[in-house]
Design a protein around this motif. Sequence first.
Motif, mmCIF file in Angstrom:
data_model
loop_
_atom_site.group_PDB
_atom_site.id
_atom_site.type_symbol
_atom_site.label_atom_id
_atom_site.label_comp_id
_atom_site.label_asym_id
_atom_site.label_seq_id
_atom_site.Cartn_x
_atom_site.Cartn_y
_atom_site.Cartn_z
ATOM 1 N N GLY A 334 0.821 -1.202 0.000
ATOM 2 C CA GLY A 334 0.000 0.000 0.000
ATOM 3 C C GLY A 334 0.851 1.247 0.000
ATOM 4 O O GLY A 334 2.069 1.206 0.190
ATOM 5 N N PRO A 335 0.207 2.392 -0.218
ATOM 6 C CA PRO A 335 0.953 3.646 -0.226
ATOM 7 C C PRO A 335 1.449 3.999 1.160
ATOM 8 O O PRO A 335 0.843 3.639 2.167
ATOM 9 C CB PRO A 335 -0.080 4.662 -0.722
ATOM 10 N N THR A 336 2.556 4.679 1.235
ATOM 11 C CA THR A 336 3.076 5.132 2.509
ATOM 12 C C THR A 336 2.416 6.443 2.888
ATOM 13 O O THR A 336 1.671 7.027 2.135
ATOM 14 C CB THR A 336 4.597 5.332 2.427
ATOM 15 N N GLU A 339 1.786 9.629 0.678
ATOM 16 C CA GLU A 339 1.920 9.320 -0.739
ATOM 17 C C GLU A 339 0.544 9.366 -1.385
ATOM 18 O O GLU A 339 -0.398 8.705 -0.934
ATOM 19 C CB GLU A 339 2.523 7.935 -0.955
ATOM 20 N N VAL A 341 -1.835 8.602 -4.576
ATOM 21 C CA VAL A 341 -1.957 7.812 -5.790
ATOM 22 C C VAL A 341 -2.865 8.592 -6.729
ATOM 23 O O VAL A 341 -4.075 8.664 -6.535
ATOM 24 C CB VAL A 341 -2.539 6.416 -5.498
ATOM 25 N N LYS A 355 -1.513 1.143 -11.245
ATOM 26 C CA LYS A 355 -1.392 1.868 -9.980
ATOM 27 C C LYS A 355 -2.304 1.259 -8.919
ATOM 28 O O LYS A 355 -1.905 1.057 -7.764
ATOM 29 C CB LYS A 355 -1.776 3.351 -10.179
ATOM 30 N N THR A 358 -0.909 -2.295 -7.934
ATOM 31 C CA THR A 358 0.400 -2.217 -7.285
ATOM 32 C C THR A 358 0.310 -1.569 -5.910
ATOM 33 O O THR A 358 0.921 -2.048 -4.943
ATOM 34 C CB THR A 358 1.391 -1.430 -8.162
ATOM 35 N N LYS A 359 -0.461 -0.488 -5.812
ATOM 36 C CA LYS A 359 -0.564 0.254 -4.564
ATOM 37 C C LYS A 359 -1.699 -0.222 -3.668
ATOM 38 O O LYS A 359 -1.835 0.258 -2.533
ATOM 39 C CB LYS A 359 -0.742 1.746 -4.858
ATOM 40 N N GLN A 360 -2.524 -1.156 -4.180
ATOM 41 C CA GLN A 360 -3.631 -1.696 -3.404
ATOM 42 C C GLN A 360 -4.560 -0.589 -2.886
ATOM 43 O O GLN A 360 -4.874 -0.515 -1.699
ATOM 44 C CB GLN A 360 -3.093 -2.524 -2.237
#
Length: 396
Positions: A334-336, A339, A341, A355, A358-360
């Motif tokens: 997941g994104p930090t 971050e 998306v 996106k 990949t980033k869930q």
Amino acid sequence: MQQTKEQYNTGTATAKQPSHEADQSKTQRLRDKKVGDLMVNKRRLVEVPYTATLAHTMNALVANKVLAVPVAAPPGQWIGAGGSMIVEADKQTGTVRKHYIGLATMLDILAHIAGTEDQLMDEGVNDGFDLDQKMSVPVSTIIGQCLEGLSLWTLNPNTSIVDCMEVFSKGIHRALVPVDSHMDNVAGVELVESASSYRMLTQMDVLKFLKEHASSGSELDGILSRTVSDLGVVTERVFAITDRTKVIDAIKCMRIALLNAVPIVRSSDADNEEDHKQLVNGFGREVIGTFSATDLRGCHFATLKTWLPMSALDYTETVFANPLLASIASNTAGPTSRELVVCQSDTPLGQVIDKVVTKQVHRVWVVDQQGLLKGLISLTDIIRVTRFAIVAEPNP
């Protein structure tokens, strides 16, 4: 659901065919794929009993890194979500063991914590807020606080991917897929189902499957290269919170609007009367963060009083300082913290799907060159336009 492309090959001829024929075999006829093809290697269903406390349910969500769990009850004692009769029965005798009465989501729990009382903000910052009591109630008491909890459906493994996508394009986020169904000849979405066990299929699973299926020569070639603006997949009306909105107010707003996530926009210096307790029109505002129900996974109950009165922006900036949450984010790709998306209106759909997977994440914010919000793209929208493209593809 991470699978190799070889798992989607048909038969054993792949190793003997020329490479171009192998590619064709691997990617051809997406419309002929079935829901069962998406369920390979899916893990056992994570569920909770109707007597489980909210504390236990939240722990189950966190431990299994899921956003919703079905709630199981003894048969014959409950009305299922939406009048459904989805039961688990013994494979040999057909004896019904349990009845799934609805879903419990993270947002349901948070909405219960936030409550509706006018005095909650005061309670949230002093000893009058009895969190232990709020979290000790049975999970069955909160089903339906948010609409998604009442959306309990099944999809037969024989249902085509196209029909599955039609269901998910209408805003249904997940469905139970029976194993050893007693209704094997039925294809489609059902409110009545009996099976020895189930697996959960989600919108994200469908997009992962599409991402794996996408390759040169597939039916998806044409649509994946088109921009999100051209496809009409962008929703321009976006509700947001400001950088001054407190966590507890954000949860209240999300509950009322049935939203699982909202963008955080910079508050307007020119408008001192802006109400930071309410949702605002985010269009054209600078996006500086995202507040999502998933961000709240892993928060220990003892810390709830601390973060309820925090601003949502401060929370998103500090949440990943917690080692447990940092571990969750790392394990789920997941994104930090902070971050964003995002994409732009001329971004190809294929890049947006990449996106998302990949980033869930379950939505992508559409911004302009200055980072001003122009809309959002949801998983529902992506599935809708992709399904339309598959259906419109002429039969060979």
